[in-house]
Enzyme design. Structure first.
Site, PDB file in Angstrom:
ATOM      1  CD  GLU A 169      -6.296 -38.234  -1.932  1.00  0.00           C
ATOM      2  OE1 GLU A 169      -6.206 -38.127  -3.180  1.00  0.00           O
ATOM      3  OE2 GLU A 169      -6.964 -37.452  -1.243  1.00  0.00           O
TER       4      GLU A 169
ATOM      5  CG  HIS B  81     -17.020 -37.093   2.221  1.00  0.00           C
ATOM      6  ND1 HIS B  81     -17.189 -37.310   0.876  1.00  0.00           N
ATOM      7  CD2 HIS B  81     -16.334 -35.924   2.316  1.00  0.00           C
ATOM      8  CE1 HIS B  81     -16.640 -36.316   0.195  1.00  0.00           C
ATOM      9  NE2 HIS B  81     -16.109 -35.460   1.044  1.00  0.00           N
TER      10      HIS B  81
END
Lengths: 335, 326
Positions: A71, A140
């Site tokens: 990321e 999540h």
């Protein structure tokens, strides 16, 4: 009344199709638009839910780049390309994973324009999905928009319908500032009215979704739809709810909010993010500062429980703000 | 050797090294005198590395550097006046006084980002290289960083991505033996930082970063490789900083005698002597370079100290593209 029943116009589409269409059109318009993200190429099935499907085939794998699961490197690459004139759309698959890239987003993307005295700027769009209700547990599904709204220099956009997702995505891509674009995962497949082709929805502008005179409900993203359902229900009792969809969380269009609450003199703010220290607190504070003395009731806030998103279905359903809570908050403010 | 620099390049390297040395000396004097208040991370002792890299770059090539980056910026060509004004926090600085010494930016000379966060130059340099690759414009990006930064995740993510995509980028690690106050071997498992390149299938070279000829050869090879589509290189340039981590630190964490020994091998006068001894330059020629730089610094100091402070309205500008309302 807000979904599907569009018989004459173009076919309804869902948010996956709407964002895909916006990306496709933007790439067709401007060769500087590139896509970066995990699994986004067609060899990898065009993204884990298919938002980017077809685009690497159409525009090539140089402009649609499947990345390593890295990321920081994804956002860093987007930033570097952006400061020399490209318009990268970088996908952080799930909003919680933005935590891995916070240095790049907060210390760099959001601040380079200011720190360079305007010599460079970072026109990136960070697409990310989130939302509870899918049984994905604590890492999540969080709504973390308040982290980014608290960071000067990055725009935070959270559409509540497929058509808005299309028009706001186009605006984000062609905006000269970094934008964080929040997509709701559990409602990805819900169809809605088709957008007007090519029509961009301005950033930093809230939308009065439905006028009403008794109370203002301010919301954004998926729970806006719960607010609509509650407003429909209350309309049967002749309670007129004005619905304000922020569309852009930051910069906050406080003018539209105050214009509405100035008329209704009652307000409730609803978001899926944890209530404590959330966007609702900022909106409520702004309303109180401007309209203290005119309000007929304290500004109400509805948000998620102060905990991680739980896995067990009954817990998860109790964690998310519900239509019952929204209705309760509205009735409380109307008492 | 094929990549031996011409006489002009040798003199150019010396000019850049001297520019760094003399600016650094003046900065420390001015800060000590209290005329400018700023955090200062002296690059003194590390002059050779960016000088040898920069003579292989054009203005259109990009660098991303870090808080100890004054040498990287000067070597790349940032105008001395604008640099001084920025460090003084003045409206006339590179960034209108809004960035300061840790965030110098000057796109006209390719200084695209200066970061105050260890390890963060590398992911962004990849993006600059990515734009060059997609456009096919043959530009090259350089990420400068220190030995400490090779232990942060961004280093590994960046090297992997650059290698997978064959990006035209140089990762130039200036190994000055200390990450802040901590000695190299206390914090770093790899014997040589260049060994880490093997994990990413890219060339990794360790070089004496204080040897201008060796540093030039390594930089040229890596720049040529990047420019011709060969992909990234990791360069570990061994060096030493003469003035600790941040200006004012007392070096209490350093080994006794270590700094004195490094300063006795000061690369700038050493290169000067070498140039004269080998007939590449005369004393008068180098003295003229030095005095021209001194005069340029005089002008820059006056400019910085006499420039106005930024207008308070700057607080509302450059947050977004649109100015914020008051």
């Amino acid at each position: 009344m807000t979904t599907v029943t569009n018989t004459a116009g173009p076919k309804p589409l869902n948010a996956i199709q709407a964002v895909n269409k916006a990306l496709d059109e933007a790439m067709g318009l401007d060769p500087n638009v590139i896509l970066l993200g995990e699994d986004i190429g067609d060899e990898e099935e065009g993204g884990v839910v298919g938002v980017t499907r077809g685009l690497s085939t159409k525009y090539g794998r140089s402009r649609v780049r499947t990345t390593p699961i890295s990321e920081q490197a994804i956002i860093g690459a987007a930033i570097g390309a952006a400061i020399v004139g490209m318009r990268p759309v970088a996908e952080i698959m799930l909003m919680n994973f933005a935590a891995v890239a916070m240095d790049m987003i907060v210390n760099h993307a959001a601040k380079l324009r200011f720190m360079s005295g305007g010599q460079t700027h970072v026109p990136i769009t960070i697409r990310t999905m989130t939302g509870a209700g899918f049984g994905t547990g604590g890492q999540h599904a969080d709504y973390l928009e308040a982290w980014f709204a608290h960071t000067p220099g990055i725009k935070v956009v959270a559409p509540s319908s497929p058509a808005d997702a299309y028009g706001l995505m186009l605006s984000c891509i062609f905006d000269d500032d970094p934008c964080l674009f929040i997509e709701n995962m559990p409602t990805y497949w819900n169809p809605g009215p088709a957008p007007t082709p090519g029509e961009r929805i301005p950033l930093g502008k809230a939308h009065v979704l439905r006028p009403g005179s008794d109370i203002t409900v301010v919301s954004y993203s998926r729970v806006m739809n719960d607010c609509i359902a509650v407003a429909d229900k209350l309309a049967k009792e002749n309670i007129k709810v004005e619905l304000v969809d922020l569309r852009t969380v930051s910069p906050l269009d406080i003018g539209t909010v105050l214009g509405s609450v100035g008329r209704t003199r009652r307000a409730v703010i609803v978001h899926e993010a944890v209530r404590a220290f959330g966007v609702g607190a900022e909106v409520a504070a702004c309303i109180n500062e401007a309209l203290f003395g005119q309000l007929k009731a304290p500004v109400g806030r509805v948000g998620a429980n102060y905990s991680a998103v739980p896995f067990s279905k009954p817990l998860e359903m109790a964690f998310i703000p519900t239509q019952v809570q929204i209705e309760g908050a509205i009735r409380g403010a109307l008492r | 050797m094929t990549s031996s620099p011409s006489r002009d390049v040798l003199i150019d390297m010396y000019r850049r090294m001297t520019l760094i040395k003399q600016n650094d000396e003046r900065f420390r004097t001015i800060i000590k005198a209290g005329k400018i208040v700023a955090p200062y991370y002296s690059p003194r002792g590390q002059e050779v590395i960016p000088s040898a890299v920069s003579v292989n770059l054009a203005d259109t090539d990009y660098i991303c550097t870090i808080y100890r980056g004054l040498h990287d910026m000067l070597a790349k060509g940032v105008p001395v006046k604008l640099l001084w004004a920025e460090i003084a926090g003045k409206a006339t600085g590179t960034c209108k006084g809004k960035g300061g010494p840790m965030h110098i930016t000057h796109p006209a000379t390719g200084v695209m980002v200066t970061t105050g966060v260890v390890g963060s130059s590398m992911p962004i340099a990849n993006g600059l290289a990515l734009a060059a690759q997609i456009r096919g414009d043959k530009r090259v990006a350089v990420a400068y960083f220190g030995d400490g930064a090779s232990n942060i995740g961004a280093f590994h993510e960046s090297l992997n991505m650059a290698a997978v995509w064959k990006l035209p980028v140089l990762f130039v690690c200036q190994n000055n033996e200390y990450g802040e106050h901590t000695r190299y071997e206390v914090a770093t498992a790899a014997k040589r930082i260049s060994d880490r390149a093997a994990g990413y299938q890219m060339p990794g070279v360790t070089v004496d970063g204080n040897d201008p000829l060796a540093m030039y050869a390594v930089a040229k090879t890596a720049v040529d490789r990047a420019r011709s589509g060969g992909g990234p290189t990791l360069i570990e340039a061994k060096t030493f900083r003469f003035h600790g981590h941040v200006f004012g630190d007392m070096d209490g964490y350093m080994r006794k005698g270590e700094k004195d020994a490094a300063m006795a091998r000061d690369p700038v006068p050493a290169f000067r002597n070498w140039l004269i001894k080998n007939g590449h330059a005369g004393e008068a020629q180098l003295a003229a370079i030095e005095s021209a730089i001194e005069k340029e610094i005089d002008v820059a100091v006056d400019f910085a100290l006499s420039s106005p402070n930024p207008d308070l309205a700057e607080l509302r500008r450059d947050v977004f593209s649109e100015e914020l309302s008051a």
